[in-house]
Design a protein around this motif. Structure first.
Motif, PDB file in Angstrom:
ATOM      1  N   ALA A 178       0.839  -1.199   0.000  1.00 20.56           N
ATOM      2  CA  ALA A 178       0.000   0.000   0.000  1.00 20.56           C
ATOM      3  C   ALA A 178       0.870   1.243   0.000  1.00 20.56           C
ATOM      4  N   GLN A 179       0.364   2.285  -0.645  1.00 22.41           N
ATOM      5  CA  GLN A 179       1.114   3.530  -0.733  1.00 22.41           C
ATOM      6  C   GLN A 179       0.947   4.346   0.549  1.00 22.41           C
ATOM      7  N   SER A 180       2.052   4.926   1.042  1.00 20.88           N
ATOM      8  CA  SER A 180       2.016   5.783   2.237  1.00 20.88           C
ATOM      9  C   SER A 180       1.513   7.165   1.888  1.00 20.88           C
ATOM     10  N   ALA A 181       1.048   7.860   2.897  1.00 16.18           N
ATOM     11  CA  ALA A 181       0.503   9.204   2.675  1.00 16.18           C
ATOM     12  C   ALA A 181       1.613  10.138   2.225  1.00 16.18           C
ATOM     13  N   VAL A 182       1.253  11.065   1.378  1.00 21.61           N
ATOM     14  CA  VAL A 182       2.227  12.019   0.840  1.00 21.61           C
ATOM     15  C   VAL A 182       2.344  13.249   1.723  1.00 21.61           C
ATOM     16  N   ARG A 183       1.497  13.386   2.710  1.00 18.53           N
ATOM     17  CA  ARG A 183       1.578  14.533   3.621  1.00 18.53           C
ATOM     18  C   ARG A 183       1.511  14.038   5.054  1.00 18.53           C
ATOM     19  N   ARG A 184       1.875  14.920   5.974  1.00 13.49           N
ATOM     20  CA  ARG A 184       1.824  14.568   7.378  1.00 13.49           C
ATOM     21  C   ARG A 184       0.370  14.436   7.803  1.00 13.49           C
ATOM     22  N   ALA A 185       0.126  13.505   8.710  1.00 10.00           N
ATOM     23  CA  ALA A 185      -1.234  13.259   9.181  1.00 10.00           C
ATOM     24  C   ALA A 185      -1.671  14.350  10.145  1.00 10.00           C
ATOM     25  N   ARG A 186      -2.963  14.619  10.101  1.00 11.43           N
ATOM     26  CA  ARG A 186      -3.539  15.566  11.050  1.00 11.43           C
ATOM     27  C   ARG A 186      -4.093  14.779  12.229  1.00 11.43           C
ATOM     28  N   LEU A 187      -4.489  15.528  13.272  1.00 15.89           N
ATOM     29  CA  LEU A 187      -4.966  14.892  14.490  1.00 15.89           C
ATOM     30  C   LEU A 187      -6.173  14.009  14.206  1.00 15.89           C
ATOM     31  N   TRP A 188      -7.114  14.505  13.419  1.00 14.44           N
ATOM     32  CA  TRP A 188      -8.337  13.731  13.122  1.00 14.44           C
ATOM     33  C   TRP A 188      -8.102  12.602  12.123  1.00 14.44           C
ATOM     34  N   ASP A 189      -6.894  12.601  11.451  1.00 17.56           N
ATOM     35  CA  ASP A 189      -6.545  11.537  10.531  1.00 17.56           C
ATOM     36  C   ASP A 189      -5.999  10.306  11.242  1.00 17.56           C
ATOM     37  N   LEU A 190      -5.556  10.488  12.446  1.00 18.66           N
ATOM     38  CA  LEU A 190      -4.920   9.395  13.177  1.00 18.66           C
ATOM     39  C   LEU A 190      -5.955   8.390  13.640  1.00 18.66           C
ATOM     40  N   ASP A 191      -5.473   7.196  13.943  1.00 22.02           N
ATOM     41  CA  ASP A 191      -6.350   6.176  14.468  1.00 22.02           C
ATOM     42  C   ASP A 191      -6.894   6.626  15.832  1.00 22.02           C
ATOM     43  N   GLU A 192      -8.121   6.255  16.130  1.00 24.67           N
ATOM     44  CA  GLU A 192      -8.783   6.727  17.346  1.00 24.67           C
ATOM     45  C   GLU A 192      -8.024   6.313  18.611  1.00 24.67           C
ATOM     46  N   LYS A 193      -7.338   5.190  18.531  1.00 23.41           N
ATOM     47  CA  LYS A 193      -6.620   4.721  19.721  1.00 23.41           C
ATOM     48  C   LYS A 193      -5.434   5.610  20.056  1.00 23.41           C
ATOM     49  N   LEU A 194      -4.964   6.386  19.063  1.00 23.93           N
ATOM     50  CA  LEU A 194      -3.816   7.266  19.304  1.00 23.93           C
ATOM     51  C   LEU A 194      -4.222   8.597  19.922  1.00 23.93           C
ATOM     52  N   HIS A 195      -5.521   8.947  19.850  1.00 22.24           N
ATOM     53  CA  HIS A 195      -5.944  10.251  20.378  1.00 22.24           C
ATOM     54  C   HIS A 195      -5.738  10.330  21.895  1.00 22.24           C
ATOM     55  N   CYS A 196      -6.080   9.237  22.571  1.00 20.63           N
ATOM     56  CA  CYS A 196      -5.950   9.261  24.040  1.00 20.63           C
ATOM     57  C   CYS A 196      -4.503   9.467  24.485  1.00 20.63           C
ATOM     58  N   PRO A 197      -3.507   8.666  24.006  1.00 21.62           N
ATOM     59  CA  PRO A 197      -2.145   8.908  24.466  1.00 21.62           C
ATOM     60  C   PRO A 197      -1.578  10.236  24.007  1.00 21.62           C
ATOM     61  N   ILE A 198      -1.951  10.673  22.782  1.00 20.21           N
ATOM     62  CA  ILE A 198      -1.407  11.952  22.294  1.00 20.21           C
ATOM     63  C   ILE A 198      -1.933  13.109  23.139  1.00 20.21           C
ATOM     64  N   ILE A 199      -3.257  13.183  23.339  1.00 17.11           N
ATOM     65  CA  ILE A 199      -3.807  14.299  24.124  1.00 17.11           C
ATOM     66  C   ILE A 199      -3.375  14.201  25.587  1.00 17.11           C
ATOM     67  N   GLY A 200      -3.357  12.983  26.144  1.00 22.13           N
ATOM     68  CA  GLY A 200      -2.956  12.850  27.544  1.00 22.13           C
ATOM     69  C   GLY A 200      -1.491  13.114  27.785  1.00 22.13           C
ATOM     70  N   SER A 209     -10.765  20.269  17.315  1.00 21.56           N
ATOM     71  CA  SER A 209      -9.646  19.467  16.843  1.00 21.56           C
ATOM     72  C   SER A 209      -8.655  20.300  16.045  1.00 21.56           C
ATOM     73  N   GLU A 210      -9.153  21.273  15.237  1.00 15.77           N
ATOM     74  CA  GLU A 210      -8.248  22.152  14.500  1.00 15.77           C
ATOM     75  C   GLU A 210      -7.410  23.006  15.457  1.00 15.77           C
ATOM     76  N   ALA A 211      -8.043  23.518  16.540  1.00 12.25           N
ATOM     77  CA  ALA A 211      -7.271  24.308  17.518  1.00 12.25           C
ATOM     78  C   ALA A 211      -6.224  23.442  18.210  1.00 12.25           C
ATOM     79  N   LEU A 212      -6.590  22.193  18.518  1.00  8.22           N
ATOM     80  CA  LEU A 212      -5.626  21.294  19.123  1.00  8.22           C
ATOM     81  C   LEU A 212      -4.487  20.982  18.159  1.00  8.22           C
ATOM     82  N   GLN A 213      -4.805  20.812  16.869  1.00  7.39           N
ATOM     83  CA  GLN A 213      -3.778  20.567  15.866  1.00  7.39           C
ATOM     84  C   GLN A 213      -2.789  21.724  15.810  1.00  7.39           C
ATOM     85  N   ARG A 214      -3.299  22.948  15.743  1.00  8.09           N
ATOM     86  CA  ARG A 214      -2.412  24.121  15.677  1.00  8.09           C
ATOM     87  C   ARG A 214      -1.552  24.223  16.951  1.00  8.09           C
TER      88      ARG A 214
END
Length: 431
Positions: A34-56, A98-103
């Motif tokens: 599978a082809q990898s993404a050509v740009r960096r992932a945004r917060l809402w693009d990440l898998d849901e399981k990653l939101h908890c450790p990233i925000i915490g 989520s956009e404010a958290l991303q910035r």
């Protein structure tokens, strides 16, 4: 781990159980090729399981509370866990929160993003992530690894696993730290008490040392003074100064001696002046008495001579004296006739005894008993006669007059005192 919202609208407990069950499931790996993404992932693009450790891990509680107040996705009384769950749920989709958290994450960890952005392969990302974990640098590298354009699912899973285990270790460490903290608190209290005792001992030692230093400084100053005096003695300057002081003291001593001699001379002159004054006063009194006696004598000489002086006929005479017979002891034998003549002029019968020069002192008691009074010049009588007269007069209670001056004027004064009745009682001396 973070909680996801229940699609069927269940209560909070069901959400917690579902989220915890989902957290145990590993992230699905991409298919090979599978082809990898050509740009960096945004917060809402990440898998849901990653939101908890990233925000915490990457966003602090204070920052989340500010976002909650700003976007009002939590109430004022909500606790930190509730705010965290709400932020994780909102991070699953693109929205203002989520956009404010991303910035915010981009600004906060831009250095880590730039550093990891220079890595081209997934192996390099994994190796740098492991190095950052070993150094304890987690928050910035976690965000940079999870959003990297070249990261693989395996590396994201490794980051998720490491953060998950790290949270367990941190929890266990907190329990151990709590026990350790209790032990350290007790040890700290004991150390404080020991420190207080040691400080008290050190302060006492410091005070003693300070006192010792003060005594040493005083001793040093005293030694310096002694050294200076010793140098003066060794150089001879001290002897010169002592000689000068000695000369000054000698001159002062001589001046004091002269002043003392002058004072003594003045005291002697004053004493002599006082004695001369007393003597002159006595002579004046004697002269005044003699003058009065002589005046009385002259008045008696001007009056007619009484041929019956000393007889019973004198009892009716107003000029007669109460003392009719007087014993005169001592005096000058050459003036005896004048003594008798003056006594006769005063109406007195004079009996004479020479005071033991030729006559015997044994006759004195008989003569004293036969006389009305006794007159005795103390400067013209022997000591034996004086004491005999005084003793006999005192024994028989005979009035007696002792006086100074054996001349005619002195006798006249004595007769005048006799005529006035001035006697010494029982033979005491009347001056």
């Amino acid at each position: 781990m973070c909680l996801a919202s229940d699609p069927k609208g269940g209560d909070l407990q069901s959400l917690l159980r579902a989220e915890y069950a989902n957290a145990l499931v590993t992230i699905d790996l991409p298919r090979p090729g599978a082809q990898s993404a050509v740009r960096r992932a945004r917060l809402w693009d990440l898998d849901e399981k990653l939101h908890c450790p990233i925000i915490g891990t990457c966003i602090s509680i204070d920052e989340l509370q500010r976002f909650a107040r700003r976007f009002q996705f939590a109430g004022p009384s909500d606790d930190d866990f509730t705010v965290h769950v709400a932020a994780v749920n909102l991070a699953r989709s693109r929205n203002p929160v989520s956009e404010a958290l991303q910035r915010h994450l981009e600004r906060k960890f831009h250095l880590a993003v730039e550093r990891f952005g220079k890595l081209k392969s997934d192996a390099e990302l994994l190796r740098h992530w492991i190095e950052c974990c070993n150094r304890g640098e987690v928050a910035g590298p976690l965000w940079a690894v999870c959003t990297h354009r070249g990261v693989s699912a395996e590396t994201r899973q490794r980051a998720y696993t490491d953060i998950h285990m790290l949270s367990h270790q941190v929890g266990a460490g907190q329990a151990a730290d709590a026990r350790r903290l209790t032990h350290l608190a007790a040890e700290n209290a004991e150390l404080k008490r020991s420190h207080t005792r040691e400080v008290a001992v050190l302060r006492r030692q410091l005070a003693e040392a300070t006192a010792g230093l003060a005594e040493r400084d005083e001793a040093v100053e005293q030694a310096a003074l002694y050294q200076k005096r010793l140098q003066c003695f060794e150089s001879g300057q001290a002897y010169v100064e002592m000689g000068q002081r000695l000369l000054t003291l000698q001159a002062s001593h001589e001046a004091l001696l002269d002043s003392t001699r002058q004072v003594q001379e003045l005291e002697r002159q004053l004493k002599e002046s006082r004695e001369a004054s007393r003597r002159l006063l006595a002579e004046r009194d004697t002269a005044v008495a003699e003058r009065g006696a002589l005046e009385q004598l002259l008045n008696a000489l001007d009056s007619p001579v009484c041929n019956t002086a000393g007889s019973d006929d004198c009892a009716g005479c107003s000029a007669a004296l109460t003392t009719r017979c007087v014993l005169y002891v001592g005096g000058r034998a050459s003036l005896l006739a004048q003594y008798r003549q003056l006594a006769e002029r005063l109406g007195i019968t004079l009996i004479h005894h020479d005071g033991g020069q030729e006559e015997s002192l044994s006759r004195l008691p008989e003569l004293i008993r036969g006389a009305d009074a006794v007159v005795c010049p103390t400067d013209r009588i022997s000591h034996n006669a004086y004491y005999d007269v005084k003793a006999h007069c005192k024994r028989v209670g005979k009035p007696c007059l002792f006086y100074r001056g054996g001349g005619v004027s002195g006798f006249a004064v004595a007769m005048a005192r006799v005529s006035r009745g001035e006697f010494s009682v029982a033979g005491a001396e009347a001056g």
